[in-house]
Scaffold this motif. Structure first.
Motif, PDB file in Angstrom:
ATOM      1  N   HIS A  48      49.840  41.937 -11.852  1.00  0.00           N
ATOM      2  CA  HIS A  48      49.189  43.140 -11.347  1.00  0.00           C
ATOM      3  C   HIS A  48      49.527  43.325  -9.868  1.00  0.00           C
ATOM      4  O   HIS A  48      50.601  42.939  -9.424  1.00  0.00           O
ATOM      5  N   TYR A  49      48.624  43.899  -9.079  1.00  0.00           N
ATOM      6  CA  TYR A  49      48.905  44.082  -7.661  1.00  0.00           C
ATOM      7  C   TYR A  49      49.084  42.746  -6.944  1.00  0.00           C
ATOM      8  O   TYR A  49      49.766  42.676  -5.923  1.00  0.00           O
ATOM      9  N   ASN A  50      48.473  41.695  -7.473  1.00  0.00           N
ATOM     10  CA  ASN A  50      48.599  40.383  -6.833  1.00  0.00           C
ATOM     11  C   ASN A  50      50.019  39.829  -6.926  1.00  0.00           C
ATOM     12  O   ASN A  50      50.367  38.879  -6.222  1.00  0.00           O
ATOM     13  N   PHE A  51      50.840  40.423  -7.800  1.00  0.00           N
ATOM     14  CA  PHE A  51      52.247  39.999  -7.878  1.00  0.00           C
ATOM     15  C   PHE A  51      52.935  40.143  -6.516  1.00  0.00           C
ATOM     16  O   PHE A  51      53.737  39.287  -6.125  1.00  0.00           O
ATOM     17  N   GLU A  52      52.648  41.233  -5.810  1.00  0.00           N
ATOM     18  CA  GLU A  52      53.320  41.469  -4.535  1.00  0.00           C
ATOM     19  C   GLU A  52      52.903  40.456  -3.478  1.00  0.00           C
ATOM     20  O   GLU A  52      53.634  40.212  -2.516  1.00  0.00           O
ATOM     21  N   PHE A  84      44.197  51.113  -7.650  1.00  0.00           N
ATOM     22  CA  PHE A  84      43.753  49.823  -7.125  1.00  0.00           C
ATOM     23  C   PHE A  84      42.244  49.715  -7.324  1.00  0.00           C
ATOM     24  O   PHE A  84      41.471  50.559  -6.853  1.00  0.00           O
ATOM     25  N   ARG A  85      41.810  48.682  -8.054  1.00  0.00           N
ATOM     26  CA  ARG A  85      40.382  48.460  -8.305  1.00  0.00           C
ATOM     27  C   ARG A  85      39.880  47.428  -7.310  1.00  0.00           C
ATOM     28  O   ARG A  85      40.223  46.236  -7.417  1.00  0.00           O
ATOM     29  N   ARG A 128      41.666  39.097  -7.727  1.00  0.00           N
ATOM     30  CA  ARG A 128      42.953  38.543  -8.158  1.00  0.00           C
ATOM     31  C   ARG A 128      43.793  38.111  -6.965  1.00  0.00           C
ATOM     32  O   ARG A 128      44.434  37.053  -6.990  1.00  0.00           O
ATOM     33  N   ILE A 129      43.808  38.920  -5.927  1.00  0.00           N
ATOM     34  CA  ILE A 129      44.592  38.586  -4.735  1.00  0.00           C
ATOM     35  C   ILE A 129      44.032  37.345  -4.062  1.00  0.00           C
ATOM     36  O   ILE A 129      44.781  36.455  -3.632  1.00  0.00           O
ATOM     37  N   SER A 130      42.703  37.250  -3.962  1.00  0.00           N
ATOM     38  CA  SER A 130      42.083  36.071  -3.345  1.00  0.00           C
ATOM     39  C   SER A 130      42.391  34.811  -4.134  1.00  0.00           C
ATOM     40  O   SER A 130      42.682  33.750  -3.564  1.00  0.00           O
ATOM     41  N   LEU A 131      42.351  34.908  -5.461  1.00  0.00           N
ATOM     42  CA  LEU A 131      42.618  33.736  -6.298  1.00  0.00           C
ATOM     43  C   LEU A 131      44.067  33.275  -6.171  1.00  0.00           C
ATOM     44  O   LEU A 131      44.331  32.060  -6.154  1.00  0.00           O
TER      45      LEU A 131
END
Length: 393
Positions: free
Chosen positions: A175-179, A212-213, A220-223
């Protein structure tokens, strides 16, 4: 060694950006010959959209359902690997970026290889979301911790990736965390990070379309940051994907110039956030029951996480025995027995040492995060204050 522009593709991941994607595609096609659109399960694309792409000579791939931006980029990667592409430049389909800035990427890619190029957005105008400013600063800070590299805009989706190198990596995120993940892993792999300034357009809030939620995607980004920091603390380096050999460090010769070496240590990640993080790490480890190895543990962690070693080592002196261990033992004793430890005798300390160590550990697991948070806030506030005063001079 340069890369031919004919081997560079523009990749446009799209999900429900029906009002803007056609214009973005046209403008990208005006700048580059090879353009690829990845439809990530959109339901609002205009009638005849795919026919329009074919008429312009634009290739496209379709996901039957929405799988996430990272999944769309990985689908493009697999396709371009088969096309023997050298680089792919990703650009968002929401009209935020200006395709007219693509030549700045192409110019840079023609001169060097093994590059990871990020378009650093110029946050100008009245409609820039406050969350974007905070998110960028947050992401930049963690990239510095995880890799030691500085980047002005870790959250920009306007990027250039080397296809062959990227295909050697495996990713957890889709998801966005890929970047977030791809940036860190590419730098670990030896790619050279470069930035180009790019323009950005933010429409008024009521006209803005974003998928973006905040709660889920920020979680997800924090994890993934937690995961990457954990990997960084392991005593081995990540897989190398760059062709060029890594640059050699200063070596032991730096010890022949202690004054210069000390200045280098003092300046290392010396931003308010960097100093505060170093203080928090030094405090956390100083409170834990690691007798005799506190300094070694702090040095190891700060080296791996690219933190300011002087700050981390200096702040541990505030938590030297006997006060901090006594507080931890008292709290641990209370947590075990429901009342405070009052029998401070030779027998209760020496003969019951195994119990005291267990209580020390138990109490430290509570107090270490509290003291670390307090150190972070105090050092960050002091550093911001000093930076402000220097700026006024």
């Amino acid at each position: 060694m340069g890369t031919s522009p004919n081997n560079i593709w523009c990749v446009i991941p799209v999900y429900n950006n029906g009002s803007t994607v056609a214009d973005v595609v046209r403008r990208c096609r005006a700048q580059m010959e090879q353009v690829l659109v990845v439809d990530d399960g959109s339901t609002d694309l205009p009638l005849g959209f795919y026919e329009m792409l074919e008429s312009m000579g634009v290739r496209y791939l379709i996901h039957g359902r929405n799988r996430g931006k990272g999944a769309a980029i990985l689908t493009a990667l697999a396709f371009l690997e088969g096309e023997k592409a050298d680089y792919m430049i990703t650009i968002d389909a929401d009209g935020q970026h200006y395709p007219e800035d693509l030549p700045a990427f192409l110019e840079l890619l023609e001169r060097q290889e093994d590059l990871l190029v990020v378009g650093c957005r110029k946050f100008e105008g009245d409609n820039v979301p406050g969350g974007s400013r905070f998110g960028r600063a947050f992401a930049n800070f963690w990239l510095k911790v995880e890799t030691g590299a500085s980047c002005g805009d870790c959250q920009s989706g306007f990027r250039a990736y080397p296809v062959a190198a990227l295909a050697k990596l495996r990713f957890r995120c889709r998801h966005y965390n890929f970047e977030t993940e791809v940036l860190t892993r590419c730098i670990w792999g030896g790619l050279k990070l470069r930035e180009v300034p790019v323009r950005v357009h933010y429409p008024a809030r009521e006209e803005r379309v974003s998928h973006f939620r905040p709660w889920l995607d920020n979680l997800r980004i924090s994890l993934i940051h937690v995961h990457l920091v954990g990997l960084r603390l392991l005593p081995w380096n990540a897989k190398r994907i760059a062709k060029a050999k890594p640059e050699k460090g200063p070596g032991w010769g730096v010890l022949l110039h202690p004054a210069a070496f000390l200045k280098q240590l003092l300046r290392e990640n010396a931003t308010p956030g960097g100093l505060a993080a170093a203080a928090a790490v030094g405090t956390f480890l100083a409170v834990l029951p690691l007798p005799g190895v506190h300094t070694l543990a702090i040095l190891y962690v700060t080296v791996r996480l690219n933190l300011n070693k002087i700050m981390a080592l200096a702040i541990q002196n505030l938590f030297m025995p006997p006060l901090t261990p006594f507080l931890c033992i008292e709290l641990g004793y209370y947590l075990r027995h429901g009342h405070w430890w009052t029998e401070l005798t030779f027998d209760s300390v020496v003969r019951e040492m195994p119990y005291r160590l267990w209580e020390w550990l138990l109490g430290s697991l509570v107090l270490a995060p509290v003291f670390a948070a307090a150190a972070f806030v105090a050092v960050f506030a002091a550093a911001r204050l000093l930076a402000g005063r220097r700026g006024d001079e």
